[in-house]
Design a protein around this motif. Sequence first.
Motif, PDB file in Angstrom:
ATOM      1  N   GLN A 129       1.109  -1.313   0.043  1.00 54.71           N
ATOM      2  CA  GLN A 129       0.165   0.037  -0.074  1.00 54.71           C
ATOM      3  C   GLN A 129       0.783   1.216   0.141  1.00 54.71           C
ATOM      4  O   GLN A 129       0.490   2.429  -0.730  1.00 54.71           O
ATOM      5  CB  GLN A 129      -0.853   0.036   1.097  1.00 54.71           C
ATOM      6  CG  GLN A 129      -1.855   1.237   1.214  1.00 54.71           C
ATOM      7  CD  GLN A 129      -2.894   1.032   2.371  1.00 54.71           C
ATOM      8  OE1 GLN A 129      -2.699   0.434   3.432  1.00 54.71           O
ATOM      9  NE2 GLN A 129      -3.908   1.836   2.303  1.00 54.71           N
ATOM     10  N   SER A 130       1.891   1.115   0.582  1.00 49.23           N
ATOM     11  CA  SER A 130       3.087   2.268   0.812  1.00 49.23           C
ATOM     12  C   SER A 130       3.843   2.457  -0.440  1.00 49.23           C
ATOM     13  O   SER A 130       4.397   3.510  -0.802  1.00 49.23           O
ATOM     14  CB  SER A 130       3.708   2.285   2.070  1.00 49.23           C
ATOM     15  OG  SER A 130       4.524   1.397   2.069  1.00 49.23           O
ATOM     16  N   GLY A 131       4.076   1.392  -1.051  1.00 50.07           N
ATOM     17  CA  GLY A 131       5.009   1.580  -2.179  1.00 50.07           C
ATOM     18  C   GLY A 131       6.524   1.161  -1.596  1.00 50.07           C
ATOM     19  O   GLY A 131       7.121   1.956  -2.760  1.00 50.07           O
ATOM     20  N   SER A 132       6.709   0.695  -0.697  1.00 50.91           N
ATOM     21  CA  SER A 132       8.003   0.770  -0.373  1.00 50.91           C
ATOM     22  C   SER A 132       8.258  -0.393   0.827  1.00 50.91           C
ATOM     23  O   SER A 132       7.077  -1.063   1.211  1.00 50.91           O
ATOM     24  CB  SER A 132       8.469   2.018   0.443  1.00 50.91           C
ATOM     25  OG  SER A 132       7.620   2.149   1.682  1.00 50.91           O
ATOM     26  N   GLY A 133       9.342  -0.962   1.252  1.00 52.25           N
ATOM     27  CA  GLY A 133       9.693  -1.659   2.160  1.00 52.25           C
ATOM     28  C   GLY A 133      10.352  -2.958   1.721  1.00 52.25           C
ATOM     29  O   GLY A 133      10.333  -3.282   0.540  1.00 52.25           O
ATOM     30  N   SER A 134      11.064  -3.697   2.528  1.00 55.08           N
ATOM     31  CA  SER A 134      11.770  -4.595   2.042  1.00 55.08           C
ATOM     32  C   SER A 134      11.491  -6.065   2.951  1.00 55.08           C
ATOM     33  O   SER A 134      11.468  -5.913   4.148  1.00 55.08           O
ATOM     34  CB  SER A 134      13.489  -4.268   2.335  1.00 55.08           C
ATOM     35  OG  SER A 134      13.673  -3.374   1.333  1.00 55.08           O
ATOM     36  N   ILE A 135      11.599  -7.175   2.272  1.00 51.37           N
ATOM     37  CA  ILE A 135      11.337  -8.458   3.063  1.00 51.37           C
ATOM     38  C   ILE A 135      12.687  -9.272   2.743  1.00 51.37           C
ATOM     39  O   ILE A 135      12.710  -9.580   1.435  1.00 51.37           O
ATOM     40  CB  ILE A 135      10.241  -9.407   2.746  1.00 51.37           C
ATOM     41  CG1 ILE A 135       9.004  -8.433   3.076  1.00 51.37           C
ATOM     42  CG2 ILE A 135      10.003 -10.492   3.337  1.00 51.37           C
ATOM     43  CD1 ILE A 135       7.528  -8.855   2.661  1.00 51.37           C
ATOM     44  N   VAL A 176       7.908  -3.020  -3.470  1.00 47.94           N
ATOM     45  CA  VAL A 176       8.319  -4.123  -2.225  1.00 47.94           C
ATOM     46  C   VAL A 176       9.453  -4.682  -2.847  1.00 47.94           C
ATOM     47  O   VAL A 176       9.281  -5.341  -3.820  1.00 47.94           O
ATOM     48  CB  VAL A 176       7.159  -4.719  -1.694  1.00 47.94           C
ATOM     49  CG1 VAL A 176       7.845  -5.249  -0.438  1.00 47.94           C
ATOM     50  CG2 VAL A 176       5.963  -3.671  -1.450  1.00 47.94           C
ATOM     51  N   TYR A 177      10.636  -4.590  -2.032  1.00 43.69           N
ATOM     52  CA  TYR A 177      11.696  -5.585  -2.492  1.00 43.69           C
ATOM     53  C   TYR A 177      11.740  -6.750  -1.538  1.00 43.69           C
ATOM     54  O   TYR A 177      11.547  -6.688  -0.502  1.00 43.69           O
ATOM     55  CB  TYR A 177      13.016  -4.818  -2.088  1.00 43.69           C
ATOM     56  CG  TYR A 177      14.348  -5.252  -2.410  1.00 43.69           C
ATOM     57  CD1 TYR A 177      14.550  -6.451  -3.362  1.00 43.69           C
ATOM     58  CD2 TYR A 177      15.052  -5.619  -1.184  1.00 43.69           C
ATOM     59  CE1 TYR A 177      15.654  -7.083  -3.431  1.00 43.69           C
ATOM     60  CE2 TYR A 177      16.438  -6.245  -1.506  1.00 43.69           C
ATOM     61  CZ  TYR A 177      16.701  -7.076  -2.523  1.00 43.69           C
ATOM     62  OH  TYR A 177      17.770  -7.795  -2.591  1.00 43.69           O
ATOM     63  N   VAL A 178      11.810  -7.911  -2.383  1.00 46.16           N
ATOM     64  CA  VAL A 178      12.113  -9.306  -1.614  1.00 46.16           C
ATOM     65  C   VAL A 178      13.162  -9.894  -2.163  1.00 46.16           C
ATOM     66  O   VAL A 178      13.428  -9.948  -3.310  1.00 46.16           O
ATOM     67  CB  VAL A 178      10.760 -10.283  -1.934  1.00 46.16           C
ATOM     68  CG1 VAL A 178      10.991 -11.425  -1.183  1.00 46.16           C
ATOM     69  CG2 VAL A 178       9.547  -9.405  -1.374  1.00 46.16           C
ATOM     70  N   GLN A 179      13.906 -10.228  -1.051  1.00 51.00           N
ATOM     71  CA  GLN A 179      15.408 -10.808  -0.999  1.00 51.00           C
ATOM     72  C   GLN A 179      15.318 -12.198  -0.250  1.00 51.00           C
ATOM     73  O   GLN A 179      15.298 -12.331   0.573  1.00 51.00           O
ATOM     74  CB  GLN A 179      16.640 -10.005  -0.927  1.00 51.00           C
ATOM     75  CG  GLN A 179      17.753 -10.669  -0.829  1.00 51.00           C
ATOM     76  CD  GLN A 179      19.255 -10.042  -0.110  1.00 51.00           C
ATOM     77  OE1 GLN A 179      18.555  -9.250   0.866  1.00 51.00           O
ATOM     78  NE2 GLN A 179      20.248  -9.966  -0.642  1.00 51.00           N
TER      79      GLN A 179
END
Length: 260
Positions: A129-135, A176-179
Amino acid sequence: MNALATVLITGASSGIGAIYAQRFARRGHDLVLVARDKDRLDALALRLHEEHGVAVQVHQADLTDAADLSALETRLREDHRIGVLINNAGIAQSGGFVQQSAEAIDKLVSLNIVALTRLAATVAPRFAQSGSGSIVNIGSVVGFAPEFGMTVYGATKAFVLFLSQGLHLELSPKGVYVQAVLPAATRTEIWERAGIDLNTIPEVMDVEELVDAALLGFDRREPVTIPPLHAEGRWDALDQARQGLLSDIRQAHAAERYQP
């Protein structure tokens, strides 16, 4: 006020999680450290605050406990300062499949799969929803190496890789970045806790080197980071072969070799 995202790290009291905490504190991020051992968390939190001036909160939790897991989900859902989730908590396996008890299997799956998935599922809607964040999900090269004999553990780490790749495809268009980080043998306490003698393993990476490599992959926004893989083309070839296999699947009829 710290403008950088707060980083929540599970399994933060030692090993990979503790080094992630050190590295993100060095970068100026506030932290939420999660583990069962509150004394070790408190000591680490105090040291990181004194050395780097960041705010460090401690959240004691056993993520195989339903109430503890639910409480952490609530925190992740409600604390919008948390913008990075490091899903590091996990346990290893000693002995072959026939030696595993139902209790051991349940605990392994509960921590390595259920807790990791639920925490990712808790933050994903808010991040999207925020268009950001990393997992960041910590897997293992054992996840594509059944030859290593750690069948249940390897299966949980195969799940982590698949989940991370699926989340990358689903969430990256939303910002959202997922690694997925896939270590090989790394010098941490996980071996001793599983009853495995680290001295029987011929090559072991230091945990600082592992995390520093993983963070280079993080900064480069790699979907999959394999620090011990020296021939990068091997992973690319494997992924291309997988996609080629998919292109040769025809759903309507069985292959000729299976026709009567």
